[in-house]
Design a protein around this motif. Structure first.
Motif, mmCIF file in Angstrom:
data_model
loop_
_atom_site.group_PDB
_atom_site.id
_atom_site.type_symbol
_atom_site.label_atom_id
_atom_site.label_comp_id
_atom_site.label_asym_id
_atom_site.label_seq_id
_atom_site.Cartn_x
_atom_site.Cartn_y
_atom_site.Cartn_z
ATOM 1 N N SER A 133 -33.682 84.997 -15.164
ATOM 2 C CA SER A 133 -34.148 84.428 -13.896
ATOM 3 C C SER A 133 -35.600 84.804 -13.627
ATOM 4 N N LEU A 134 -35.971 86.023 -14.009
ATOM 5 C CA LEU A 134 -37.361 86.452 -13.843
ATOM 6 C C LEU A 134 -38.307 85.511 -14.590
ATOM 7 N N GLY A 135 -37.902 85.070 -15.779
ATOM 8 C CA GLY A 135 -38.741 84.142 -16.529
ATOM 9 C C GLY A 135 -39.029 82.876 -15.732
ATOM 10 N N GLY A 136 -38.011 82.349 -15.059
ATOM 11 C CA GLY A 136 -38.218 81.160 -14.232
ATOM 12 C C GLY A 136 -39.180 81.411 -13.087
ATOM 13 N N ASN A 137 -39.061 82.572 -12.445
ATOM 14 C CA ASN A 137 -39.971 82.903 -11.344
ATOM 15 C C ASN A 137 -41.419 82.981 -11.820
ATOM 16 N N ILE A 138 -41.613 83.595 -12.974
ATOM 17 C CA ILE A 138 -42.974 83.723 -13.512
ATOM 18 C C ILE A 138 -43.539 82.344 -13.850
ATOM 19 N N GLY A 139 -42.713 81.485 -14.444
ATOM 20 C CA GLY A 139 -43.184 80.148 -14.773
ATOM 21 C C GLY A 139 -43.584 79.360 -13.544
ATOM 22 N N PHE A 140 -42.784 79.463 -12.495
ATOM 23 C CA PHE A 140 -43.093 78.750 -11.250
ATOM 24 C C PHE A 140 -44.403 79.260 -10.649
ATOM 25 N N ALA A 141 -44.599 80.573 -10.699
ATOM 26 C CA ALA A 141 -45.820 81.153 -10.135
ATOM 27 C C ALA A 141 -47.057 80.834 -10.974
ATOM 28 N N LEU A 142 -46.868 80.663 -12.299
ATOM 29 C CA LEU A 142 -48.001 80.368 -13.173
ATOM 30 C C LEU A 142 -48.448 78.911 -13.089
ATOM 31 N N ALA A 143 -47.598 78.039 -12.565
ATOM 32 C CA ALA A 143 -47.911 76.610 -12.546
ATOM 33 C C ALA A 143 -49.234 76.300 -11.834
ATOM 34 N N PRO A 144 -49.489 76.824 -10.621
ATOM 35 C CA PRO A 144 -50.777 76.513 -9.980
ATOM 36 C C PRO A 144 -51.975 76.992 -10.791
ATOM 37 N N LEU A 145 -51.856 78.154 -11.431
ATOM 38 C CA LEU A 145 -52.962 78.661 -12.238
ATOM 39 C C LEU A 145 -53.215 77.762 -13.444
ATOM 40 N N MET A 146 -52.146 77.309 -14.094
ATOM 41 C CA MET A 146 -52.305 76.462 -15.266
ATOM 42 C C MET A 146 -52.902 75.105 -14.887
ATOM 43 N N VAL A 147 -52.394 74.509 -13.809
ATOM 44 C CA VAL A 147 -52.908 73.208 -13.371
ATOM 45 C C VAL A 147 -54.366 73.320 -12.965
ATOM 46 N N SER A 148 -54.704 74.386 -12.265
ATOM 47 C CA SER A 148 -56.091 74.578 -11.851
ATOM 48 C C SER A 148 -57.013 74.770 -13.046
ATOM 49 N N ALA A 149 -56.556 75.528 -14.050
ATOM 50 C CA ALA A 149 -57.387 75.764 -15.230
ATOM 51 C C ALA A 149 -57.607 74.492 -16.032
ATOM 52 N N VAL A 150 -56.594 73.620 -16.093
ATOM 53 C CA VAL A 150 -56.694 72.409 -16.909
ATOM 54 C C VAL A 150 -57.435 71.292 -16.180
ATOM 55 N N ILE A 151 -57.149 71.119 -14.888
ATOM 56 C CA ILE A 151 -57.661 69.960 -14.153
ATOM 57 C C ILE A 151 -58.766 70.335 -13.167
ATOM 58 N N GLY A 152 -58.836 71.601 -12.808
ATOM 59 C CA GLY A 152 -59.766 72.004 -11.758
ATOM 60 C C GLY A 152 -61.214 71.638 -12.028
ATOM 61 N N HIS A 153 -61.652 71.655 -13.285
ATOM 62 C CA HIS A 153 -63.035 71.341 -13.623
ATOM 63 C C HIS A 153 -63.155 69.982 -14.303
ATOM 64 N N GLY A 154 -62.102 69.176 -14.216
ATOM 65 C CA GLY A 154 -62.137 67.857 -14.817
ATOM 66 C C GLY A 154 -61.519 66.837 -13.887
#
Length: 433
Positions: A133-154
């Protein structure tokens, strides 16, 4: 060692899949900025994805009850990733809804089968389920960081890059499925018999999960805005509050599994919900920065029972494990998504503090429901015992019988022979039937 490896891979894989649940909400600001979506239109994307995923999970759970479908793990992961990857390539709102819905179906198909596989891999360990379950929590929390890193400057044209976690998860599925399919040396092939379904307890459990979903979804939707109001409009305060809400959930998942190894799951869940009542009250009414402490305590308190509720549901419905997992992981969560717009309407007509106040009652209702729940007893495997010799007991069996009938004493060979001669009948006795 093999079990620990499987648990680790399942936890990492769960993180990769739940990234796509969090990615939908993380993409909303980019949809609003690039496509001029209104907030109502943008929130419709999140609501549609959440409802479709939550309602579809019990359907996939029912399917996995009839057929074991481990191939769903890599296929559903790829489906979730491809849907998000394609969501930014078309300017059509209808196509965007379609691709987000495809991703939601992938996430829905993943969780019931993964819960079944996790139950096999964890071998009934509550702490192991907590790590998954911890893995799911970490994935959910990482989503904004990943989206921002990929799309934030494009731009949204970069969304195909977001498929990478799905590809990694699909690759991780292969060793997990191989390890689970390969029996260990000397392992017993006897399966534990399934007990009777306790539908009444499962319904009470599901209602308790519904109330838990309402309070957590309500706080995750409005805690950032509420923290900004309390801290004179500081956007940093809102970010910190949201981060603590996710961080506390990660801690609570692991803590819940550890506590359940010492105490029963129902007992741990009761105390957790009872403490959550005080924690939610502190979030809303504690003065100044003290609210941040109560945010972390609330999140931990609400996530301690999270993985325990999944295994409880499986034990209450042992003949329908997939359906139980789909309901506790999916359908009950959608109720919280439906209540959040009502809280927003109440906040518009009164104040955000007034709208959040009813959330204090939600963990109290969960506590009352868990007070009526029994701790299910897991059925024990029935080992095959050799038949006794039809003409009597062996010397070893007779010696054991002597020790069972009285206090332990040492018998000499003469005493033992005398006992056997006295206990064995002099005429042959036929076995009945």
């Amino acid at each position: 060692m093999r079990r620990n490896t499987s648990i680790s891979l399942l936890a990492v894989g769960h993180a990769c899949v739940d990234i796509y649940q969090g990615a939908v909400a993380a993409l909303i600001p980019f949809f609003v900025a690039e496509r001029d979506y209104t907030y109502a239109v943008a929130s419709g994307i999140v609501l549609a994805a959440s409802l479709l995923s939550s309602v579809a999970q019990p359907v996939f759970g029912a399917l996995t009850d009839r057929w074991a479908m481990p191939w769903l793990l890599p296929v559903s992961t790829l489906l979730g990733g491809v849907g998000i990857a394609l969501s930014g390539l078309s300017g059509s709102y209808e196509l965007t809804l379609f691709f987000v819905a495809v991703s939601g179906i992938g996430v829905a198909a993943y969780h019931p089968e993964s819960a079944r596989v996790a139950r096999l891999a964890s071998e009934g360990s509550h702490s192991a389920m907590g790590w998954i379950s911890l893995g799911g929590n970490i994935g959910f929390a990482l989503a904004p960081l990943m989206v921002s890193a990929v799309i934030g400057h494009g731009s949204l044209r970069w969304t195909p890059v977001l498929v990478l976690p799905a590809l990694a998860r699909a690759a991780l599925c292969v060793p997990v499925l191989r390890m689970l399919a390969r029996p260990e040396a000397g392992a017993s092939k006897t399966e534990a018999p399934r007990g009777a379904d306790d539908v009444a307890s499962f319904v009470k459990l599901s209602l308790g999960v519904v109330f838990r979903s309402i309070v957590f979804t309500g706080l995750s939707t409005f805690i950032s805005l509420y923290a900004q109001q309390r801290m004179q409009g500081s956007t940093t305060a809102g970010t910190i509050a949201l981060f603590l809400l996710f961080l506390g959930g990660a801690v609570g998942s692991v803590l819940g599994g550890s506590l359940a190894n010492r105490y029963d799951r129902v007992h741990v869940s009761r105390w957790s919900y009872l403490l959550s009542v005080a924690a939610v009250t502190g979030v809303i009414y504690a003065p100044g920065p003290a609210m941040f402490l109560f945010v972390a305590l609330t999140s931990a308190g609400l996530y301690v029972p999270f993985s325990l509720q999944v295994t409880l549901g499986q034990d209450y419905l042992p003949s329908r494990i997939g359906t139980a997992s789909g309901v506790t992981l999916g359908l009950t969560v959608s109720i919280g998504c439906l209540i959040s717009p009502l809280l927003g309407h109440l906040a518009d007509s009164t104040s955000l503090k007034t709208a959040l106040t009813p959330l204090i009652a939600m963990p109290a209702l969960s506590w009352l429901l868990f007070r009526a729940l029994p701790e299910p007893t897991a059925p024990k495997p029935q080992a095959a015992h050799p038949r006794p010799h039809p003409r009597g007991r062996t010397r070893r069996a007779a010696r054991i019988n002597v020790h069972e009938q009285g206090p332990p004493t040492e018998l000499t060979d003469l005493q033992e022979r005398g006992f056997r001669q006295a206990s064995i009948p002099r005429s042959p006795v036929r076995d009945p039937g």
